[in-house]
Structures are given as C-alpha cells and as structure tokens.
Design an enzyme around this catalytic site. Structure first.
Site, PDB file in Angstrom:
ATOM      1  N   ARG A 179       0.824  -1.199   0.000  1.00  0.00           N
ATOM      2  CA  ARG A 179       0.000   0.000   0.000  1.00  0.00           C
ATOM      3  C   ARG A 179       0.859   1.251   0.000  1.00  0.00           C
ATOM      4  NH1 ARG A 179      -4.658  -0.439   3.842  1.00  0.00           N
ATOM      5  NH2 ARG A 179      -5.441  -1.269   1.884  1.00  0.00           N
ATOM      6  N   ARG A 220       7.207  -0.042   1.697  1.00  0.00           N
ATOM      7  CA  ARG A 220       7.078  -1.173   2.615  1.00  0.00           C
ATOM      8  C   ARG A 220       5.848  -2.011   2.280  1.00  0.00           C
ATOM      9  NH1 ARG A 220       5.668   3.590   4.214  1.00  0.00           N
ATOM     10  NH2 ARG A 220       4.211   4.070   5.879  1.00  0.00           N
ATOM     11  N   CYS A 224      -8.662 -11.562  19.667  1.00  0.00           N
ATOM     12  CA  CYS A 224      -9.111 -10.329  20.301  1.00  0.00           C
ATOM     13  C   CYS A 224     -10.475  -9.966  19.744  1.00  0.00           C
ATOM     14  CB  CYS A 224      -8.137  -9.194  20.017  1.00  0.00           C
ATOM     15  SG  CYS A 224      -6.426  -9.660  20.327  1.00  0.00           S
ATOM     16  N   CYS A 279     -10.477  -7.300  16.914  1.00  0.00           N
ATOM     17  CA  CYS A 279      -9.517  -7.451  15.822  1.00  0.00           C
ATOM     18  C   CYS A 279     -10.024  -6.906  14.477  1.00  0.00           C
ATOM     19  CB  CYS A 279      -9.165  -8.925  15.652  1.00  0.00           C
ATOM     20  SG  CYS A 279      -7.962  -9.203  14.349  1.00  0.00           S
TER      21      CYS A 279
HETATM   22  C1  LIG Z   1       0.402  -0.228   8.957  1.00  0.00           C
HETATM   23  C2  LIG Z   1       0.828  -0.734   7.713  1.00  0.00           C
HETATM   24  C3  LIG Z   1       2.165  -0.625   7.317  1.00  0.00           C
HETATM   25  C4  LIG Z   1       3.211   0.018   8.184  1.00  0.00           C
HETATM   26  O1  LIG Z   1       2.975   1.399   8.319  1.00  0.00           O
HETATM   27  P1  LIG Z   1       3.881   2.282   9.272  1.00  0.00           P
HETATM   28  O2  LIG Z   1       3.273   3.638   9.257  1.00  0.00           O
HETATM   29  O3  LIG Z   1       5.261   2.241   8.720  1.00  0.00           O
HETATM   30  O4  LIG Z   1       3.829   1.664  10.645  1.00  0.00           O
HETATM   31  C5  LIG Z   1       2.509  -1.109   6.074  1.00  0.00           C
HETATM   32  N1  LIG Z   1       1.600  -1.673   5.250  1.00  0.00           N
HETATM   33  C6  LIG Z   1       0.303  -1.762   5.603  1.00  0.00           C
HETATM   34  C7  LIG Z   1      -0.657  -2.360   4.642  1.00  0.00           C
HETATM   35  C8  LIG Z   1      -0.130  -1.302   6.837  1.00  0.00           C
HETATM   36  O5  LIG Z   1      -1.408  -1.424   7.183  1.00  0.00           O
HETATM   37  S1  SF4 Z   2      -4.389 -10.421  14.649  1.00  0.00           S
HETATM   38 FE1  SF4 Z   2      -6.234  -9.782  15.719  1.00  0.00          FE
HETATM   39  S2  SF4 Z   2      -6.775 -11.473  17.073  1.00  0.00           S
HETATM   40 FE2  SF4 Z   2      -4.665 -11.757  16.439  1.00  0.00          FE
HETATM   41  S3  SF4 Z   2      -3.453 -10.817  18.072  1.00  0.00           S
HETATM   42 FE3  SF4 Z   2      -3.747  -9.273  16.472  1.00  0.00          FE
HETATM   43  S4  SF4 Z   2      -5.570  -8.127  17.121  1.00  0.00           S
HETATM   44 FE4  SF4 Z   2      -5.545 -10.058  18.279  1.00  0.00          FE
END
Ligand SMILES: *Cc1c(COP(=O)(O)O)cnc(C)c1O
Ligand code: SF4
Length: 450
Positions: free
Chosen positions: A138, A142, A155, A158
C-alpha cells in the site's frame, strides 16, 4: 526476573494478581475448575497454555454461567467469530469488575452480533492492495505480509476478524510465502517488510526462520518488522530459543499491542525484556476502545508503564469500522483529547501518534491536536499545550510559487490570496484525481465542479 537496568518496579496495583500461578484476582476457583491439572510448571509452559486454550461453547457456558437458551446464541456468535483465550490471559480477568478491560478484549459479547450490520469485513480494502495473496503493498517503500491467520488469542476488537472464520485457518502455505518473497525480490522499492497475521510468532519456528532468512537475503530489504501480541497474551512463548532465532534476523523490530496497564504483568515484562536484551527494539500499537482505554488517565498510565518496561508507544489506533466491533469504537475526538492531555504534560517518548486507518485503502492518517491557529506568508500563530499563543516569525526563503510572486515581503498575504483564488494551492500531480480533472479540461484547482 530480569529487569532492564534502572527499571522501576510497578506499583503493586498495576500488576495483575501474582498470588499463586501469576493469576488474577477473584478467579482462582474458576481457574482450578477449568484446568484441574495445572501446576506451577505447566503454567509456565507455552505448549501447555496452547493445549489448554479455551475455545468451546461449553467452557464459555461454565465461565459465564449460561442458561440453556443462551448457549445457542453464544454458539452462533463463536461460529462467526472464533473464540480463544489462553489460560494466562484468562487469569488476568478481574471478575469483580463488570467493566474489566481484559475480559472485554477476550470474552465474546453478544453485542458483536447486535452491531453486525454496521461496519465492513475488509474496511481497509486490503484485498485490493494485494499483488500476491497475503501481501499488502500500500505504501511506497514497505509491504505487509500476512503469514498466518492464527492467533493464540482472538481479540474481540480485531480488524482482521474477517480472516478468522474463512475456513482456511492456519499458516499460509510455503508456496504462498515463496510467492511473497518472489514479489519482494522483484520490487527494489521495498525496504521494509512488516510480517503480520494473525500472529507470526504462532508460525512453526523453522518456517518463520526460513521466511525471515529469505527476506534477509534480498539486498534492498533493509529492515524487518514483526507484529505480534504474544508478549501480551502468551508471554511464556517468548523463549530463549525463539529469541535467539529472531536475533539472527536483525535489524528486526517488534511491534506488540498492550491496550491497558493491567496487561503489563511480570510475565509480560519478562517477555519484552528478553526480546530487548537480544537487541530487538519493542514498540507498541494500542487500539483505542470504548470502556477499555478511552480516557487520558488510563492511556497515560499505560504509556508510562510501557516506558518503564522500555517499550516505546508507537501508534494509538482509532478502532476500525469492522463488522462486529462497532461497540468498541469511539469518536476520533477522544483520541485527539488523549494526545492533547499528554503532549507537553509528559515525556515525548511515551506519547504515541494517534492514527486513523482510512477506509478505501487510504492508509494511516495521523491526527494531532491543532497547534497552528493561523498563518500568513510571514507569520504563523501557534499555541502551546498550556494555551499560550505565540506569533512565530517564519523565514522567507520559500519554494511556494504564490509566495515567491508576492516577493515574500509580507505585504501580499498568502492565505487571503489562496482564498481569493489568486493563487493555486499546492496540488500533488500525477494522482488519479489530477489526471481525471485534466482529462475533462478542468482547472487543477477544485472549484466545486467535480
Ligand atoms: C500499517 C501498515 C504498514 C506500516 O505502516 P507504518 O506507518 O510504517 O507503521 C505497512 N503496510 C500496511 C498495509 C499497513 O497497514
Ligand atoms: S491479529 Fe487480531 S486477534 Fe490476532 S493478536 Fe492481532 S488483534 Fe488479536
């Protein structure tokens, strides 16, 4: 226990339990009835913990003392959204507190079904940003690799709730992992790989070692990051064996997820300390949740406790609009208020960045309290955390064309010029919005026409 040098013992009321088995208050009877074979040694053995994780409606029925007609509703709930709690995390529940934050994160709640119509299964549109299955690309430099759907605890809040119940639970196949590696190898812009899930530390150690090793062999991959909740929900899994394997893959960063100060137990602290001593920095991403940590006091306690165990608060997440999670969501103002009440009042090292993960694949957007009240091309008007208002003289060497035209002499104020459409606000080019407007022969400056 090994404390980081200089670390201060938590005040006793911040440590959950510790009576017999590191268990919490008031539920020792419940614990010994659920796990009659438990001993001091088995309790510290992560394999025992995993094998005795609560997952069935029968266990839920015992815990919540359900009546027969309620059982079916809970059964339906956990058929949709799995339920799993490690004995360790369960032991942190304080049953005398109806608002217990550990319980709310782990015990299924019928509210999850009530709010079923609200929210989305994939609010972040992750599936659209996957060049190969399980790999989200995205951001420019990274990627995020979903290497498993499994967690030691599920969780209730989640974001990836949708992938628990998909039937193909478990670790992604080696073939899929190889496809991710192949994509990353062919993408020189990727300098960081976020290994996520599920919980990557639930993956077979040899397989994880292999995957991290393959990433390490790619010259443009500079850094690996692992997102895991194991230090919070199954800290005994952070063994010397695991940590020494991870240490061979540095530079490696670990992000975990403590959401409440009560989760920072001696066991959790020891797990983080082990990782830290292996030269792996640990940061924390909390989720802002109604009735759990949506208060400046709780969040400040949490962040202070994290700083004492040398875990750096990194993000505070606005809870995503996920199906079955709506009851946890708070207004974004609450997150901003929390930051407002921390910035300036306490050390910057324990203040996270509050972020909203934008729907539609927009990614993380930081939200800050407003510290800039107004601006002209010459001066900006700021306020500090105490409400002091400061006029700040801005240097005049600017690259903004509108300001250059005005000569930067301060006579021709930029803000009014922009408002009068005499100057074009800086607009990023080569975006799809820009191209769409060009194609329609529209001015790049939005005038309410599209
Ligand atoms: C959160 C996330 C990251 C990492 O983002 P940072 O701002 O560097 O912590 C990278 N790719 C995806 C799809 C994410 O959701
Ligand atoms: S992926 Fe979801 S269920 Fe698993 S530890 Fe992370 S927040 Fe909890």
């Amino acid at each position: 226990m090994n404390l980081p040098s200089g670390a201060k013992e938590d005040p006793p009321n911040r440590i959950s339990g510790s009576l017999k088995f590191g268990c919490g208050q008031a539920n020792e009877l419940l614990i010994s009835s659920l796990w009659p074979d438990m001993t001091h040694d088995t309790w510290r053995d992560w394999k025992w913990q995993m094998a005795h994780t609560l997952t069935s409606v029968e266990s839920l029925s015992v815990i919540l003392n359900l009546k027969p007609h309620q059982v079916a509703r809970y059964k339906r709930l956990i058929d949709i959204y799995h339920y799993a709690i490690t004995p360790y995390y369960f032991s942190l529940i304080d049953w005398t507190d109806p608002e217990d934050p550990v319980r709310k994160q782990s015990i299924p709640d019928l509210k999850e079904l009530e709010v079923e119509i609200v929210g989305n299964n994939d609010p972040l549109d992750e599936e659209k940003d996957m060049p190969v299955p399980g790999l989200v690309h995205r951001y420019p430099d990274r990627v995020l690799a979903v290497v498993t759907n499994m967690c030691s605890m599920y969780c209730r809040h989640c974001t990836r709730k949708r992938i628990w119940g998909s039937g193909d639970e478990g670790t992604v196949t080696t073939k899929e992992l190889a496809a991710m590696i192949h994509y990353i190898r062919k993408s020189p812009e990727v300098r960081e790989v976020v290994v996520s899930g599920g919980d990557p530390l639930m993956v077979n150690l040899d397989l994880l070692d292999w995957f991290l090793g393959e990433l390490g062999l790619i010259s443009h991959v500079e850094v690996i990051r692992i997102g895991t909740r194991v230090p919070v929900v199954l800290p005994m899994k952070v063994t010397d064996e695991l940590v020494s394997m991870l240490a061979t893959h540095r530079p490696l960063w670990i992000n975990t997820q403590f959401n409440h100060p009560r989760e920072i137990t001696p066991e959790a602290r020891e797990a983080c300390d082990r990782i830290l001593r292996a030269g792996i920095p640990v940061s924390n991403q909390s989720v802002l949740m109604r009735g759990i940590n949506d208060s400046p006091e709780v969040m400040k306690d949490l962040c202070h406790a994290l700083q004492r165990i040398m875990v750096r608060p990194y993000y505070l997440f606005q809870c995503d609009p996920v199906r079955g999670v709506e009851h946890f969501r708070t207004s974004v103002w609450k997150g901003m208020e929390i930051i407002e009440k921390m910035r300036g009042y306490t050390g910057g090292l324990c203040i996270p960045t509050f972020v909203v993960d934008a729907p539609g694949g927009g990614g993380k957007i930081p939200l800050q309290p407003f510290y800039m009240l107004s601006a002209t091309d010459r001066d900006i008007l700021l306020r500090n955390y105490e409400g002091m208002i400061i006029k700040y003289f801005n240097p005049q060497d600017t690259d903004i064309p509108a300001l250059r035209k005005s000569g930067g002499n301060g006579r021709d104020e930029a803000v009014p010029r922009v408002l009068n459409e005499q100057a074009v606000p800086s607009l990023p080019k080569e975006t799809s919005r820009y191209r769409r407007r060009m194609k329609k022969n529209l001015s790049p400056l939005y005038k309410g026409d599209m």
